[in-house]
Design a protein around this motif. Sequence first.
Motif, PDB file in Angstrom:
ATOM      1  N   ASP A  40       0.835  -1.198   0.000  1.00  9.98           N
ATOM      2  CA  ASP A  40       0.000   0.000   0.000  1.00  9.98           C
ATOM      3  C   ASP A  40       0.873   1.254   0.000  1.00  9.98           C
ATOM      4  OD1 ASP A  40       0.815   0.447   2.625  1.00  9.98           O
ATOM      5  OD2 ASP A  40      -1.045  -0.293   3.512  1.00  9.98           O
ATOM      6  N   ALA A  41       0.242   2.404   0.005  1.00  6.75           N
ATOM      7  CA  ALA A  41       0.992   3.649  -0.130  1.00  6.75           C
ATOM      8  C   ALA A  41       1.887   3.930   1.072  1.00  6.75           C
ATOM      9  CB  ALA A  41       0.026   4.815  -0.352  1.00  6.75           C
ATOM     10  N   ALA A  42       1.574   3.275   2.200  1.00  7.24           N
ATOM     11  CA  ALA A  42       2.391   3.474   3.395  1.00  7.24           C
ATOM     12  C   ALA A  42       3.573   2.500   3.454  1.00  7.24           C
ATOM     13  CB  ALA A  42       1.528   3.315   4.642  1.00  7.24           C
ATOM     14  N   GLY A  43       3.674   1.640   2.436  1.00 14.23           N
ATOM     15  CA  GLY A  43       4.776   0.692   2.406  1.00 14.23           C
ATOM     16  C   GLY A  43       4.495  -0.610   3.118  1.00 14.23           C
ATOM     17  N   ASN A  44       3.256  -0.848   3.480  1.00 12.82           N
ATOM     18  CA  ASN A  44       2.894  -2.127   4.100  1.00 12.82           C
ATOM     19  C   ASN A  44       2.665  -3.181   3.018  1.00 12.82           C
ATOM     20  OD1 ASN A  44       2.717  -0.962   6.763  1.00 12.82           O
ATOM     21  ND2 ASN A  44       0.793  -0.021   6.083  1.00 12.82           N
ATOM     22  N   LEU A  45       3.205  -4.371   3.247  1.00  9.75           N
ATOM     23  CA  LEU A  45       2.989  -5.476   2.315  1.00  9.75           C
ATOM     24  C   LEU A  45       1.616  -6.068   2.619  1.00  9.75           C
ATOM     25  CD1 LEU A  45       4.033  -7.380   0.121  1.00  9.75           C
ATOM     26  CD2 LEU A  45       5.252  -8.654   1.883  1.00  9.75           C
ATOM     27  N   ILE A  52       2.085  -7.210   6.535  1.00  8.12           N
ATOM     28  CA  ILE A  52       3.391  -6.938   7.141  1.00  8.12           C
ATOM     29  C   ILE A  52       3.695  -5.457   7.001  1.00  8.12           C
ATOM     30  CG2 ILE A  52       5.843  -7.485   7.026  1.00  8.12           C
ATOM     31  CD1 ILE A  52       4.979 -10.122   5.573  1.00  8.12           C
ATOM     32  N   ASN A  53       3.926  -4.800   8.119  1.00  5.37           N
ATOM     33  CA  ASN A  53       4.194  -3.366   7.998  1.00  5.37           C
ATOM     34  C   ASN A  53       5.636  -3.119   7.556  1.00  5.37           C
ATOM     35  OD1 ASN A  53       5.965  -3.119  10.257  1.00  5.37           O
ATOM     36  ND2 ASN A  53       4.206  -3.099  11.625  1.00  5.37           N
ATOM     37  N   ALA A  54       5.892  -1.891   7.172  1.00  5.36           N
ATOM     38  CA  ALA A  54       7.170  -1.555   6.555  1.00  5.36           C
ATOM     39  C   ALA A  54       8.350  -1.886   7.472  1.00  5.36           C
ATOM     40  CB  ALA A  54       7.169  -0.076   6.171  1.00  5.36           C
ATOM     41  N   ASP A  55       8.174  -1.706   8.778  1.00 10.44           N
ATOM     42  CA  ASP A  55       9.270  -1.963   9.714  1.00 10.44           C
ATOM     43  C   ASP A  55       9.593  -3.452   9.836  1.00 10.44           C
ATOM     44  OD1 ASP A  55       9.439   0.730  10.200  1.00 10.44           O
ATOM     45  OD2 ASP A  55       8.053   0.661  11.898  1.00 10.44           O
ATOM     46  N   LEU A  68      11.861  -9.851   8.187  1.00 10.42           N
ATOM     47  CA  LEU A  68      11.375 -11.101   7.615  1.00 10.42           C
ATOM     48  C   LEU A  68      12.194 -11.563   6.421  1.00 10.42           C
ATOM     49  CD1 LEU A  68       7.517 -10.621   7.851  1.00 10.42           C
ATOM     50  CD2 LEU A  68       8.880 -12.377   8.985  1.00 10.42           C
ATOM     51  N   PHE A  69      12.583 -10.603   5.582  1.00 14.11           N
ATOM     52  CA  PHE A  69      13.292 -10.966   4.360  1.00 14.11           C
ATOM     53  C   PHE A  69      14.536 -10.094   4.240  1.00 14.11           C
ATOM     54  CE2 PHE A  69       8.657 -10.914   3.460  1.00 14.11           C
ATOM     55  CZ  PHE A  69       8.444 -12.285   3.571  1.00 14.11           C
ATOM     56  N   VAL A  84      22.150  -3.584   0.111  1.00 16.58           N
ATOM     57  CA  VAL A  84      21.277  -2.732  -0.702  1.00 16.58           C
ATOM     58  C   VAL A  84      20.740  -1.631   0.201  1.00 16.58           C
ATOM     59  CG1 VAL A  84      19.261  -2.632  -2.207  1.00 16.58           C
ATOM     60  CG2 VAL A  84      20.532  -4.772  -1.966  1.00 16.58           C
ATOM     61  N   ALA A  85      20.990  -0.397  -0.177  1.00 18.58           N
ATOM     62  CA  ALA A  85      20.384   0.700   0.582  1.00 18.58           C
ATOM     63  C   ALA A  85      18.866   0.635   0.420  1.00 18.58           C
ATOM     64  CB  ALA A  85      20.904   2.039   0.065  1.00 18.58           C
ATOM     65  N   THR A  86      18.151   0.892   1.492  1.00 19.82           N
ATOM     66  CA  THR A  86      16.688   0.786   1.461  1.00 19.82           C
ATOM     67  C   THR A  86      16.091   1.609   0.334  1.00 19.82           C
ATOM     68  OG1 THR A  86      16.660   0.434   3.842  1.00 19.82           O
ATOM     69  CG2 THR A  86      14.584   1.124   2.822  1.00 19.82           C
TER      70      THR A  86
END
Lengths: 276, 130
Positions: B26-31, B52-55, B60-61, B71-73
Amino acid sequence: MRARLWGTRGSLARSGPATIRYGGDTACVQISSTTDDHIILDAGSGILALGENLIEPPERIDILLSHLHMDHIQGLGFFQPLYSPDVMVHIWGPASATEDIRTRLSRYLSPPLFPVRLRDLSGVELHDLPRGELEIGSIKITTDSISHPGHTFGFRLEENGGVLAYMSDHELGLGGAGLPNDPQWTSGYCIAEGADLLIHDAQYTDDEYAERIGWGHSTFKQAVEFAEMAEVRKMLTFHHDPSHSDAFLDEVTASLHSNTVEIAGGMVGGQFEVGA
Amino acid sequence: MAQQPVEMILLKQWAEHMGSSVWLMDAAGNLVYYNEPAEQILGLRFDEAGEINADQLAELFQTTYPDGSTVATDQLPVVVALTKRIPSHAELRIHNRMGETKDIEVTALPLVAADQRLLGTMAIFWETVG
């Protein structure tokens, strides 16, 4: 608020003795607020009789078009208040990603499809329908895109604690068996949640739907399951298939059961009080 | 739980039918969803993981470049698609929940609604061999 059904048929108007009670005219629902606001949901062929029955046309009428398929706009050019110098008609409808509502609607309201051009109607103001909330008089309206080919809105109207939800064209089952099954992933849920009255697409039987997947409509069964999931109080079946007679709709409607939702067939002329 | 936008609902339904690995943020970065082929690469069923939220994602992966470098975020394709609203592609290595290492290619696309709202991003990825 009060709702009155002027057109309940889907896809194509169908007049004749077999469609008298449920109605042969296409989608049109009149909403009257407690403060005398006049809102019309869709401008199918049912809007002709609505216009003729406005004994004293108000100064302002708001027409909300859920989408621009022909059965939802074909009555627009025949709505008498459009030609009255004393009435301002505000037409709200979905823009596309590249065209505003005026451009889109002008394709119909212009030659060769219609003799009068939209731009020549001085008492008309067009608005791109926002996705979100707007207020017309005392009615708060929430709009959201729902699953149907083209850009299509569902409407949630609230006044004095009463909620009416309108999704005339809505395909709940697209993509998998068993849908609707999860509020988070069900199109239209936020429009219908907890509504006192839900007017919802129920065009097909299960067998008919199997041959019409992707055409944008729901089955009777899906509409009932959706109404139960959204915990609505009453649901009217709507957008009746042109091939479905009154007798057939009586039979199907009688077979629909729910322990939580009152279910009725949407019939032309039906009137419903929603809220205080 | 809030209803997803219809564009995301239709994409999820489409992804459920695909053999390609697809995930939706989603737009907030949640999977908010990934499909069965993606589960094979990520080593975790979506039904078990849930949203799964962005944090939590980074826990997890773990993701590196194929040579093992960090890899820089802000270089991750899904982050580029979300923040810059442009498509992004990369070759990456995932260290998944099953302890497996998978080399993948990822293409992420920003999801922009007709009214220009950013809805999120869709990433399609596939395992590279050799």
